[in-house]
Motif scaffolding. Sequence first.
Motif, PDB file in Angstrom:
ATOM      1  N   ARG A 357       0.824  -1.197   0.000  1.00  0.00           N
ATOM      2  CA  ARG A 357       0.000   0.000   0.000  1.00  0.00           C
ATOM      3  C   ARG A 357       0.863   1.254   0.000  1.00  0.00           C
ATOM      4  O   ARG A 357       2.008   1.226   0.431  1.00  0.00           O
ATOM      5  N   GLU A 379      -4.957   8.225  -0.309  1.00  0.00           N
ATOM      6  CA  GLU A 379      -4.841   6.772  -0.381  1.00  0.00           C
ATOM      7  C   GLU A 379      -4.654   6.387  -1.844  1.00  0.00           C
ATOM      8  O   GLU A 379      -5.497   6.711  -2.689  1.00  0.00           O
ATOM      9  N   ILE A 381      -4.320   3.764  -4.895  1.00  0.00           N
ATOM     10  CA  ILE A 381      -4.749   2.428  -5.299  1.00  0.00           C
ATOM     11  C   ILE A 381      -4.135   2.118  -6.653  1.00  0.00           C
ATOM     12  O   ILE A 381      -4.281   2.886  -7.604  1.00  0.00           O
ATOM     13  N   ARG A 475       5.103   4.076   1.766  1.00  0.00           N
ATOM     14  CA  ARG A 475       4.597   2.721   1.536  1.00  0.00           C
ATOM     15  C   ARG A 475       4.493   1.992   2.875  1.00  0.00           C
ATOM     16  O   ARG A 475       5.307   2.200   3.778  1.00  0.00           O
ATOM     17  N   ASN A 478       0.111  -2.630   6.112  1.00  0.00           N
ATOM     18  CA  ASN A 478      -1.289  -2.760   6.492  1.00  0.00           C
ATOM     19  C   ASN A 478      -1.789  -1.476   7.133  1.00  0.00           C
ATOM     20  O   ASN A 478      -1.006  -0.656   7.614  1.00  0.00           O
ATOM     21  N   GLU A 479      -3.100  -1.334   7.138  1.00  0.00           N
ATOM     22  CA  GLU A 479      -3.725  -0.090   7.581  1.00  0.00           C
ATOM     23  C   GLU A 479      -3.465   0.208   9.046  1.00  0.00           C
ATOM     24  O   GLU A 479      -3.240   1.355   9.431  1.00  0.00           O
TER      25      GLU A 479
END
Length: 562
Positions: A357, A379, A381, A475, A478-479
């Motif tokens: 991410r 965010e 994607i 980067r 996980n959230e």
Amino acid sequence: MIAQALLASTAIVLLSFISEDAATISSALSIFGGPISWPLGFAACFAGIWLGDLGLYSLARCLGKPILQSRWVARLADPATIECCQKEFNERGSMALLASRFVPGTRLPTYLAAGLLSMPVARFATVTAIAALLWIGGIFAITKLLGSQALIWLSFVQGKVAAIVLSAFLIASALLVFKKLGRAVVAGGDEPGGIGVFTIEISRRHRRQLQLPAFVRRWTRWEFWPAWLFYIPVGVYYAWLAIRHRSLTVPTSANPGIATGGFVGESKLEILDQLRRRSPQFTAEAFLIDGPTTTDRLLCLHRICCQQKIALPFILKPDVGQRGNGVRLIRSMRAALEYLQSVDAPVIVQRYVAGPREAGVFYYRFPHQSRGRIFAITEKIFPTITGDGIHTVEELIRTDLRAVLMARTYLRRFASRRDEVLMPGEMLKLVETGNHAQGCIFGDGMHLYTEDLERVIDEISQRLPGFFVGRYDIRYANEEDFKQGRNLQIIELNGATSEATSIYDPRNSLFSAYGTLFQQWRLVFAIGAINRANGQTPSSLGTLWRNWRQYSAAALSYPLAD
């Protein structure tokens, strides 16, 4: 002298009734001397333009009721429709009224519409007064900074903008025609799937839009507009802020620790080196590839990889770059050789952070404050397509609702795989670089904000000498880690001209995007002004121009980004 001044002022006022642009240019020439001083010229020009605006409004207002109640208008629209138009214009017409001052050919119809639709007098007078002050102030500022040649430039630009307005009108007309045609088409087959994990609800209207050509749909989505068109209001607002702060280059003082404040031409390696020395646990290491020849640079790259234990894949990118230009994920040394052969400018190698991410965190801190704040979070994607064992890569891209809007970029990137048929369930990541211009999808990520994250970003920022405003590209795996400020890897830090890129969330309106950018530039100018008052000298226009020309020349050799 007093008589001459009064005569000249009266002439400017009267001239504004005939040609506002001629009156503005004539009054701007008072900067270089003449029968009147420039403050008097400014006031006379403003009075003439504003009175003319009020006159147009009053005329339309007086004639509005008889016209709207006439028989021929009744044939075109019923009273309920006219009332709805009046309500919509009165609620949302202020921005159109303001914008029309800066777009040739739109003032007269907009002002007449304001009168016909009975916009409140106080609102019309206030908005047009502000617009006239901005317009005249901008012309005076440009004339002061660039001299009388600026007036020739203005006339040239006015003609170009008029052509753009005509083109926009024709495009809008074409959109209406396509929309009508789209309604006549019976939609059939399956809807294209969502791209990546970013799901956009498709209404019936959106399904009709699928019948339109991709280039038409790009124009209906402002996030895909050309930069030169999208940034016109931002440029006007920047000019206004420059007038307020009495300098075009105040933002270059916003970050004294970065060359030109991060405006243009700054070294990515220098910034990453500062981060690595002060926050090594949060920084993706990068190193300069040095050498006079391609062979020397390849040997240098090999030596760096051995010494720093950097394994394939890794990132190669220009030391000076913008909008993700030239950033490549290198999976083999042969690919590295081809990259170094094509790029003459200084190149850096960076340890690859898989993520998977990525987020952009826009941070700011005023020099006199003890703690900084997060202004926005983007965010990111990374879009994908999924194979079905039947369709080629090109077909999958062209039948995807969003991917087709960036088809030119994606198909250039995967030129060698256009005709490849992906196996059922096989996924192809369309972009590796977290940049909107390269095809990454941006969403508003403020739901990821926590005080812990802000505290960590602030601590990292305050360790950097002379850094106050900019965007971190980060980067993470996980959230939950991201929210707690753990296991973050900064891959880039951009300075004064970086954006709160969350504006490109497809759910945002154009006006909300401009609102965010205007607020961002107010912060940058304010921070730069404080640092200037503390002794930091802004960069000169000449320096910025040289840096831009050097970057533009080097960028010609940059390969297509991943």
